[in-house]
Design an enzyme around this catalytic site. Structure first.
Site: not given
Ligand code: PBG
Length: 337
Positions: A206, A260
């Protein structure tokens, strides 16, 4: 020999890439990747109350829903064949505090949502995010002490919250907080509580991205967040570090990996799929969604075609699926084909 056609022949010989592209039928024959409804995971936003469907300004077409409406949405998704939902709560501001203590309430918004959905629509998968940001008064994903997001104390709390999410019926726990050691801690806690069959989809990589802006409006953290998340999310400049981080999640017992944001990080999707062989998912995040919507609303791009092209790009990059706010729109289009 001076004829133009001859010149092309000399260069290409028998190698003419355009033969396979000449007609719709031949293009369909050689198409390498296809998007299906099985590739889609639909993230939804939940608010307290009943009969609420509240538009999110920064995400045209996406609403915050009360639990009753979220159940209806889950039915719709299941009817369309979407395999799973990812749920995100917009917690009442009075319940948010420095440590995100409401994450440990068995009947908090996220757990009540899971219970209601699993009861009414048992055949759809429910993926719950276990980060603390919806519950903290400062919008960070962990516990804030002396200006620092403390790692180990946060991990201990997240592991307890994960067990409660599993108790409520969550099928997959998705930690998006990027604390060190959280996947292993969650796995041990789930197993100790008898939740051996509850999976972990690690937000393995992330990034500290600017693409999360609209999401923060959706769950009501944009006004709260002080500072940034650079001490725990990955620097967008770093691919090798992302791979090391993902490798730890694999060792600690992740069943699935997630990248992400999505489209700006397709290289990471590809490297992860090649390196680990685990199922890899991409999260096409709020900012990616909203920029397509905004350009389409201005008539600058064909929104539907761009949406489908971006999702297909994830497949080409090796992803097994995509979390996308477009999931329902896409499922409807695919059903018509
Ligand atoms: C935080 C979290 C974020 C998203 C989901 N959970 C990022 C953030 O607020 O920092 C982003 C999702 C999106 O942008 O669509 N744990």
């Amino acid at each position: 020999m001076t004829d133009k056609t001859d010149t092309v022949d000399l260069i290409t010989g028998h190698r003419r890439m355009r033969r396979n592209r000449k007609a719709d039928w031949s293009r369909r024959m050689v198409q390498e990747n296809r998007l299906t409804v099985d590739d889609l995971i639909w993230p939804i936003f939940v608010v307290p109350g009943t009969n609420i469907v509240e538009p999110i300004d920064a995400m045209p077409g996406v609403n915050r829903m009360s639990i009753d409406k979220a159940v209806e949405a889950a039915k719709l998704a299941a009817d369309l064949g979407i395999p799973a939902l990812a749920t995100f709560p917009n917690v009442d501001i009075s319940l948010r505090d420095d440590t995100g203590s409401n994450s440990l309430a068995a009947n908090n918004l996220i757990n009540e949502t899971t219970r209601a959905i699993k009861k009414a629509v048992p055949n759809i998968g429910v993926i719950t995010d276990v980060a603390l940001d919806p519950f903290t008064s400062h919008g960070h994903d962990g516990i804030l002490r002396g200006g620092e997001i403390v790692n180990d104390e946060t991990v201990a709390q997240i592991a307890r919250a994960a067990v409660m999410q599993a108790d409520a019926g969550a099928d997959i726990i998705a930690p998006s907080d990027m604390m060190d050691g959280r996947v292993g801690a969650i796995r041990r806690a789930l197993d100790a509580a008898g939740h051996q069959n509850v999976g972990i989809m690690a937000y393995a990589t992330k990034f500290a991205s600017a693409f999360y802006g609209p999401y923060r409006e959706a769950i009501g953290t944009s006004g709260l967040l002080k500072g940034d998340k650079k001490t725990y999310y990955i620097d967008p400049a770093n691919g090798t570090e992302a791979m090391r981080d993902a490798a730890l999640d694999v060792e600690e017992g992740a069943d699935m990996l997630m990248v992400k944001p999505g489209l700006p990080y397709l290289d990471i999707c590809w490297r992860m799929k090649e390196s680990f062989g685990l199922p890899v998912f991409a999260y096409q995040v709020s900012g990616e969604y909203s920029q397509i919507k905004a350009a389409a609303a201005n008539g600058w791009i064909d929104g539907e075609r761009v949406m489908l092209e971006t999702l297909l790009a994830f497949k080409r990059a090796g992803c097994d699926g995509i979390l996308s706010y477009f999931a329902v729109d896409v499922a409807r289009i695919l059903a018509k084909r």
